[in-house]
Design an enzyme around this catalytic site. Structure first.
Site, PDB file in Angstrom:
ATOM      1  N   GLY A 150      34.801  67.676  29.679  1.00 27.87           N
ATOM      2  CA  GLY A 150      35.242  69.075  29.810  1.00 27.87           C
ATOM      3  C   GLY A 150      36.339  69.251  30.851  1.00 27.87           C
ATOM      4  O   GLY A 150      37.060  70.246  30.855  1.00 27.87           O
TER       5      GLY A 150
ATOM      6  N   SER B  31      23.584  74.276  17.356  1.00 27.05           N
ATOM      7  CA  SER B  31      22.465  74.245  16.408  1.00 27.05           C
ATOM      8  C   SER B  31      22.564  75.367  15.378  1.00 27.05           C
ATOM      9  O   SER B  31      22.051  75.234  14.272  1.00 27.05           O
ATOM     10  CB  SER B  31      21.120  74.243  17.129  1.00 27.05           C
ATOM     11  OG  SER B  31      20.995  75.380  17.920  1.00 27.05           O
TER      12      SER B  31
ATOM     13  N   SER C 216      27.574  78.260  26.788  1.00 27.04           N
ATOM     14  CA  SER C 216      26.971  76.928  26.740  1.00 27.04           C
ATOM     15  C   SER C 216      25.455  77.015  26.679  1.00 27.04           C
ATOM     16  O   SER C 216      24.845  77.803  27.398  1.00 27.04           O
ATOM     17  CB  SER C 216      27.321  76.150  28.007  1.00 27.04           C
ATOM     18  OG  SER C 216      28.608  75.659  27.906  1.00 27.04           O
TER      19      SER C 216
ATOM     20  N   ASP D 236      32.954  74.441  18.248  1.00 22.70           N
ATOM     21  CA  ASP D 236      33.283  74.896  19.607  1.00 22.70           C
ATOM     22  C   ASP D 236      34.518  75.788  19.730  1.00 22.70           C
ATOM     23  O   ASP D 236      34.489  76.730  20.499  1.00 22.70           O
ATOM     24  CB  ASP D 236      33.434  73.674  20.521  1.00 22.70           C
ATOM     25  CG  ASP D 236      33.373  74.028  22.009  1.00 22.70           C
ATOM     26  OD1 ASP D 236      32.573  74.910  22.373  1.00 22.70           O
ATOM     27  OD2 ASP D 236      34.117  73.435  22.802  1.00 22.70           O
TER      28      ASP D 236
ATOM     29  N   CYS E  99      23.329  78.066  24.411  1.00 21.40           N
ATOM     30  CA  CYS E  99      22.670  79.259  23.858  1.00 21.40           C
ATOM     31  C   CYS E  99      22.412  79.092  22.369  1.00 21.40           C
ATOM     32  O   CYS E  99      22.216  80.061  21.651  1.00 21.40           O
ATOM     33  CB  CYS E  99      23.526  80.493  24.077  1.00 21.40           C
ATOM     34  SG  CYS E  99      23.531  81.062  25.764  1.00 21.40           S
TER      35      CYS E  99
ATOM     36  N   LYS F 289      24.548  77.329  20.185  1.00 15.44           N
ATOM     37  CA  LYS F 289      25.790  77.398  19.409  1.00 15.44           C
ATOM     38  C   LYS F 289      25.878  76.276  18.364  1.00 15.44           C
ATOM     39  O   LYS F 289      25.994  76.543  17.168  1.00 15.44           O
ATOM     40  CB  LYS F 289      26.953  77.312  20.381  1.00 15.44           C
ATOM     41  CG  LYS F 289      28.306  77.570  19.776  1.00 15.44           C
ATOM     42  CD  LYS F 289      29.315  77.526  20.904  1.00 15.44           C
ATOM     43  CE  LYS F 289      30.727  77.636  20.419  1.00 15.44           C
ATOM     44  NZ  LYS F 289      31.654  77.284  21.494  1.00 15.44           N
TER      45      LYS F 289
ATOM     46  N   ASN G 295      22.775  68.406  30.446  1.00 18.70           N
ATOM     47  CA  ASN G 295      24.069  68.590  29.774  1.00 18.70           C
ATOM     48  C   ASN G 295      24.573  67.277  29.162  1.00 18.70           C
ATOM     49  O   ASN G 295      25.759  67.114  28.923  1.00 18.70           O
ATOM     50  CB  ASN G 295      25.099  69.153  30.760  1.00 18.70           C
ATOM     51  CG  ASN G 295      26.363  69.658  30.060  1.00 18.70           C
ATOM     52  OD1 ASN G 295      26.302  70.176  28.953  1.00 18.70           O
ATOM     53  ND2 ASN G 295      27.509  69.501  30.715  1.00 18.70           N
TER      54      ASN G 295
HETATM   55  C1  SPV Z   1      30.960  73.929  26.821  1.00 22.04           C
HETATM   56  O1  SPV Z   1      30.350  73.766  27.894  1.00 22.04           O
HETATM   57  O2  SPV Z   1      31.235  75.043  26.381  1.00 22.04           O
HETATM   58  C2  SPV Z   1      31.377  72.772  26.043  1.00 22.04           C
HETATM   59  C3  SPV Z   1      31.406  71.484  26.698  1.00 22.04           C
HETATM   60  O3  SPV Z   1      31.761  72.913  24.923  1.00 22.04           O
HETATM   61  S1  SPV Z   1      32.729  71.362  27.783  1.00 22.04           S
HETATM   62  O4  SPV Z   1      33.579  70.309  27.320  1.00 22.04           O
HETATM   63  O5  SPV Z   1      32.164  71.059  29.077  1.00 22.04           O
HETATM   64  O6  SPV Z   1      33.436  72.610  27.830  1.00 22.04           O
HETATM   65 MN    MN Z   2      32.302  74.943  24.538  1.00 18.33          MN
END
Ligand code: SPV
Ligand code: MN
Length: 640
Positions: A243, A297, A291, A310, A293, A295, A405
């Site tokens: 991320g 699934s 994140s 995403d 919540c 999504k 995570n």
């Molecule tokens: C999120 O946390 O919303 C993600 C993973 O999709 S990240 O790459 O950390 O943003």
């Molecule tokens: Mn995300």
């Protein structure tokens, strides 16, 4: 002859040589003949300049320009293992990657916009003076590639042959980053060679920084992610977590939001899925969920088809509201992925094929994670290093077998339930948009907005979520997260809401829904099963086509018991008791009003709250107060 030119930089202006000649020299010096040839074929001065400057500043031992050939792609994959950034697992094609103990999620505090001296972005955004930030970043990145290889890769956000597509250039010394991007984004070396010489693109320069024997940062306290939005560039250093490092994911979302703002489209933190309605009807829904919540699934609900999990871009095309998946893979949370609830992902994670596991527990060549539905070993290797039950982290905090995570990275094409049209260059027509929060005591499991404005304002802009481990900070605190895009906003909140309100004004817009899978009863127990969302999805699909009945709950329209009873039988083959319906869909008027109080306070501190937002909040308050006055704090749906 290369076409090297660009803005003057103090470091390359001395002597009689032109800037172009300086860049050319750096590239000839640093690149072998093969990489030089590949770079020359991209006739864009800005590409050459960016690569030359990175090579000059970071001083790699070698540079590898990847042209997406099977050999190059395989080499990146191999190097990720040779560099010990990934380790092979027992199943063919599977690897595991570890990020450092302090590098398990995006880090908001060190993620900043570089703003020119005469500019202030919204005061809710983290920002630093551009010159100061650039200097700090250059100091951190200077010489950072010494003894290492610099990888240069070309990708596209969205489909390459499409009005949605945004070309991107990634420079990194992490083969894991270059490999992850290979799974997550469309390759675009060829597209870059065909681009107009002056074409714009997003660019990212990531430096691993000093690492320990586990290839995790020695200096997590020096992790910085700085966004130079004036140059469509992001810099990141002393971090491995995707991320923060994979430029095309959240780093580019912040740049894309500004581009969308300037050009009149939308860049959203949303999944896209195809819901299969009666008679083979295909209905596409998008969903914004903070994140953890539910999504991914939701996007992966059995019986439906995934388009993306995403990131989505929205545009109006030929009078239709259409969306593309920005990505071509999934970087999903693995916690709670189990055979019963997530059969499609479960299979991908257990069959030969390309999978990168991140921050799970490794034992005997096998990955294990929390909530996998099987007993997991009490010791092994994980994000802490050697791990055993009861181990305290370096900060004295309790640790878990795998990080909450922890993630998996797979490509869309490996998913048995991928919609065959997921890659369509025209995008897909969107019938509904879902805003899904995590809240234990306020919102019902599903409701429909009265219209676009009501939905954007009271579901999207009032989205709240109780925090989880995917964002760093305390867990269980209620956080306001506008359209789940709050972390990525690169201009003011009011303007972002306004853009949503204005978007696609002249055409029929999708229906808007709010969901909450995490409602609890008086004993603190969850009121819904994990798979109940499959029913809500089918109900929303019907509503997109005006086909199910509704009741007015003051905060939107909710399903009738009769429809849900039928859908529970049809979708899950389950009895749905009326008592359950009553408990789940009771209008918690007092709690909904308390939420409005919180929002009034928040939005009174937002200088450019749109008038429409104020009006929608006031109307919602009036409706709920009336309902409460007539029927009390808790209103049974049977009395509506
Ligand atoms: C999120 O946390 O919303 C993600 C993973 O999709 S990240 O790459 O950390 O943003
Ligand atoms: Mn995300």
């Amino acid at each position: 002859m290369m076409h090297l030119s660009g803005a003057a930089s103090a470091s390359v202006m001395d002597g009689a040589e032109t800037v172009q000649q300086q860049y050319e020299k750096i590239l000839r010096d640093k690149l072998d003949a093969d990489s030089l040839r590949k770079l020359e074929a991209v006739r864009n001065d800005k590409v050459h300049e960016f690569v030359a400057r990175a090579a000059e500043l970071c001083e790699p031992d070698s540079v590898l320009v990847c042209d997406d050939s099977p050999e190059d792609v395989a080499m990146i994959r191999r190097l990720a293992v040779e560099n010990d950034e990934e380790r092979p697992l027992a199943i063919e094609g599977h690897t595991i990657h570890f990020d450092g103990y302090y590098d398990q999620a995006r880090k908001k505090e060190v993620t900043k916009y570089l703003v020119p001296a005469d500019v202030t972005l919204d005061d809710k955004l983290n920002q630093i003076d551009r010159e100061t930030g650039l200097k700090e970043m250059e100091d951190l990145q200077r010489g950072a590639y010494r003894g290492r290889t610099m990888y240069v890769r070309f990708f596209c956000l969205g489909p390459t042959n499409s009005v949605f597509g945004l070309p991107c250039l990634q420079v990194t010394d992490s083969a894991y980053v270059a490999h992850s991007e290979d799974l997550l984004y469309r390759r675009a070396y060829k597209a870059f060679t065909q681009m107009a010489p002056g074409a714009e693109f997003f660019k990212y320069r990531h430096c691993t920084g000093e690492v320990d024997e586990r290839i995790t940062s020695k200096h997590p306290e020096l992790n910085r992610v700085y966004m130079d939005y004036t140059r469509n560039t992001v810099y990141s250093v002393n971090t491995q977590y995707a991320g923060n490092t994979v430029g095309l994911k959240k780093l580019s979302l912040r740049l894309a939001l500004r581009k969308a703002d300037a050009e009149g489209w939308l860049a959203e933190h949303m999944f896209i899925m195809r819901v299969n309605g009666p008679g083979g009807r295909k209905t596409y829904l998008c969903g914004a969920f903070p994140s953890a919540c539910g999504k991914t699934s939701t996007a992966m609900v059995p019986g439906e088809n995934i388009v993306g999990d995403d990131l989505a871009y929205f545009r109006v095309i030929d009078g239709e509201f259409r969306a593309v998946n920005v990505e071509s893979g999934i970087f999903g949370i693995i916690t709670d992925v189990n055979a019963a609830d997530d059969p499609v992902i479960w299979d991908v994670l257990h069959e030969p094929g390309e999978v990168i596991f991140g921050n799970v527990l490794l034992k005997d060549g096998k990955p294990h994670w929390l909530g996998m539905g099987e007993p997991i070993p009490s010791e092994g290797e994980n994000y802490c290093g050697a791990w055993h039950e009861g181990l305290k982290g370096p900060d004295g905090r309790a640790t878990t077998a795998s990080h909450k995570n922890a993630r998996y990275t797979v490509q869309m094409s490996d998913l048995a339930n991928a919609d065959p049209d997921w890659d369509s260059p025209e995008g897909l027509p969107i019938g509904g948009i879902i805003y899904g929060g995590r809240d234990s005591d306020t919102s019902m499991p599903v409701r429909e907005a009265y219209g676009w404005e009501h939905g954007i304002c009271t579901m999207g802009a009032m989205l709240e979520s109780e925090t989880t481990a995917a964002t760093i900070g305390a867990e269980g605190v209620r956080k306001w997260n506008v359209m789940s895009n709050m972390d990525f906003l690169s201009f003011s909140v009011g303007r972002y809401i306004h853009n949503n309100l204005e978007f696609a004004k002249d055409i029929e817009r999708p229906k808007v829904f709010g969901t909450n899978y995490f409602l609890k009863g008086s004993e603190g127990q969850y009121l819904n099963g994990k798979l109940d969302k499959a029913v809500w999805i089918k109900w929303m699909e019907l509503r997109v086509h005006g086909e199910a009945d509704t009741l007015d709950a003051g905060c939107g329209l909710i399903p009738t018991y009769a429809d849900l009873q039928r859908l529970f039988r049809q979708v899950l083959d389950k009895d749905y008791a009326e008592a359950d319906y009553v408990e789940q869909f009771t209008v918690r008027a007092a709690m909904l009003l308390a939420k409005l109080d919180r929002m009034d306070e928040i939005y009174s501190g937002v200088s450019d709250t749109p008038e429409t937002m104020k009006r929608e909040m006031a109307e919602q308050r009036r409706r709920l107060e009336k309902l409460r006055a007539e029927k009390g704090d808790l209103v049974s749906p049977l009395t509506l």
